[in-house]
Design a protein around this motif. Structure first.
Motif, short mmCIF file in Angstrom:
data_model
loop_
_atom_site.label_atom_id
_atom_site.label_comp_id
_atom_site.label_asym_id
_atom_site.label_seq_id
_atom_site.Cartn_x
_atom_site.Cartn_y
_atom_site.Cartn_z
N ALA A 189 0.81 -1.05 0.02
CA ALA A 189 0.07 -0.03 0.00
C ALA A 189 0.69 1.33 -0.12
O ALA A 189 0.32 2.23 -0.64
N ALA A 190 2.09 1.12 0.54
CA ALA A 190 2.81 2.52 0.64
C ALA A 190 3.25 2.63 -0.64
O ALA A 190 3.12 3.94 -0.88
N PHE A 191 3.77 1.90 -1.45
CA PHE A 191 4.21 2.02 -2.89
C PHE A 191 3.20 2.57 -3.59
O PHE A 191 3.23 3.76 -4.47
N GLU A 192 2.21 1.93 -3.42
CA GLU A 192 0.64 2.43 -4.30
C GLU A 192 0.39 3.95 -4.11
O GLU A 192 0.09 4.52 -4.86
N GLY A 193 0.49 4.27 -2.70
CA GLY A 193 0.06 5.62 -2.25
C GLY A 193 1.13 6.72 -2.90
O GLY A 193 0.68 7.74 -3.41
N VAL A 194 2.30 6.27 -3.04
CA VAL A 194 3.52 7.52 -3.56
C VAL A 194 3.27 7.52 -4.83
O VAL A 194 3.47 8.47 -5.50
N LEU A 195 2.99 6.32 -5.60
CA LEU A 195 2.57 6.29 -7.05
C LEU A 195 1.62 7.30 -7.41
O LEU A 195 1.54 8.05 -8.36
N ARG A 196 0.38 7.02 -6.48
CA ARG A 196 -0.71 7.93 -6.76
C ARG A 196 -0.35 9.55 -6.53
O ARG A 196 -0.83 10.27 -7.35
N ALA A 197 0.48 9.63 -5.47
CA ALA A 197 0.47 10.99 -4.94
C ALA A 197 1.63 11.88 -6.12
O ALA A 197 1.38 13.06 -6.59
#
Length: 452
Positions: A8-16
């Motif tokens: 989820a951390a990687f997904e979050g920074v990709l979205r940001a």
């Protein structure tokens, strides 16, 4: 159905950073950021697997952080990406791409050389092995393996790797792999010589041969780790070797490495899984040379024998014998040249003994010890099998005679497998009526200097 996101951390920074629905664009920027490392070919599928738990190498994570920082306008720490610290080298995922295989090779070789997160007691993961077998057998071939990197790699450079493989193989067969020194030297060679070559510049033809040489070296390190009793480490390197063999487009080498994993599974008592592995190897090898088929069918026989499948075992032995008879005109690759009538006799001895066909098994005893002088460890292993089979058959005197020969052959060999056979023999002899001879042999076996 797509697998759920686990990072989820990687997904979050990709979205940001605006890459939430633009995975291909992120992969292109990442490839650009890593251009000094060579010709990276990450794509949207790579991002998919990173989001679902696959861990790229540290240098790739650094390039990821650089790419995301440029888009976000702030610094991005590698720890924000959610990959955590590298896990145990016993993690046995089958890389999905050539770049993934090169990343994995660099990661596990470096961590092994630095003695990081090693756990010699970690377990063999049969589920992961079967996943690797499916990937090797059914994934599409790699379209290209050529690269543009920091150093030029020529065909002569690759040939030197085969020479080193022969050297390590010879040491292993003569002395066993229990000493960490030989494996340490080999790991350093992989880190400082082979890994930079994999990230170098090479043509398609040289690249395929380089992948083959790297697969052979990784497979040899896997076998040495298996002989030393480090089963998760062995599985990791065998899985990597399997993927590199896929990149080399060498189905015969891949089948050989998969059969090595089946041999390890038999040793650990995973008979059903071993049978499935070697069946996949035989299927994937196709119309293979006789020498390769002899080795594969012999391995299948040991798996079936341990599983109690008498008919399948005897059929596999028959196929192995017929194939070995044809090796004079159809020998196969040079790496299978080790497989001799003595090796087939040892396999027959093992599987028939497992089926409790002791008299039939012992007919193979003379051939099983008719080995070349360099096969010191195999001679000890086969001698132990003969002694154990005599003991299982109730022939205590003969078992004791072979046990004394074993003590001589095993002296100086550092091998967890030889140690296990010594313990198996001692346990089997202990179950018989105590006698002066048996007690003397048990004492001699206890004193045998074959420890790791």
């Amino acid at each position: 159905m797509a697998r759920p996101v686990t990072n989820a951390a990687f997904e979050g920074v990709l979205r940001a950073a605006g890459y939430g629905n633009a995975h291909a664009a992120f992969a292109r920027q990442l490839n650009h950021a890593g251009r000094n490392e060579g010709a990276w070919r990450y794509d949207a599928a790579s991002v998919y697997w990173w989001l679902r738990g696959r861990r790229p190498g540290e240098h790739v994570q650094a390039a990821m952080a650089e790419t995301l920082a440029r888009k976000l306008g702030r610094s991005v720490a590698v720890t924000e990406l959610g990959f955590g610290v590298a896990g145990s080298i016993g993690t046995c995922a089958y890389p999905g791409s050539v770049d993934g295989a090169i990343d994995t090779a660099e990661q596990i070789w470096t961590r092994l050389a630095k003695h990081l997160n090693q756990d010699a007691s970690a377990a063999f993961d049969s589920d992961k092995v079967l996943e690797a077998a499916l990937g090797w057998r059914y994934d599409l071939p790699d379209e290209t393996v050529s690269r543009n990197g920091r150093q030029q790699v020529a065909a002569t450079d690759v040939q030197s790797l085969y020479a080193l493989t022969d050297h390590f193989t010879d040491l292993d067969r003569r002395h066993g792999s229990g000493s960490p020194h030989a494996r340490s030297v080999m790991t350093d060679f992989l880190v400082f010589q082979v890994s930079p070559m994999l990230r170098g510049t090479y043509t398609e033809a040289v690249g395929r041969d380089l992948m083959r040489a790297a697969a052979t070296l990784s497979g040899q390190l896997a076998f040495m780790s298996y002989d030393a009793g480090e089963h998760a480490t062995a599985q990791q390197h065998a899985t990597l070797g399997l993927r590199l063999a896929k990149a080399a487009d060498d189905r015969l080498l891949g089948a050989h490495l998969l059969a090595n994993l089946a041999t390890q599974a038999v040793f650990l008592g995973h008979a059903r899984e071993a049978a499935r592995l070697v069946e996949a190897a035989i299927d994937g090898a196709g119309r293979a040379p006789a020498g390769v088929l002899a080795r594969l069918h012999a391995t299948a026989a040991t798996a079936y024998g341990q599983a109690g499948e008498r008919r399948a075992c005897q059929l596999a032995l028959t196929k192995a014998v017929r194939a070995l008879d044809r090796t004079g005109t159809d020998p196969g690759p040079r790496w299978v040249g080790y497989f001799s009538p003595a090796h087939l006799a040892g396999a027959a001895l093992r599987c028939l003994s497992d089926l409790e066909l002791h008299s039939e098994a012992l007919k193979h005893a003379p051939d099983a010890v008719n080995l070349a002088s360099k096969n010191t460890r195999t001679r000890a292993l086969h001698t132990a099998l003969i002694a154990v089979t005599h003991a299982r058959a109730g022939e205590t005197d003969a078992a004791c005679d072979w046990a004394l020969k074993l003590r001589q052959h095993a002296a100086g060999i550092q091998s967890a497998r030889v140690q296990q056979r010594l313990r198996e023999l001692a346990t089997t002899l202990s179950s018989h009526q105590p006698s002066t001879q048996v007690n003397a042999v048990l004492h001699a076996l206890t004193a045998t200097p074959a420890s790791l």
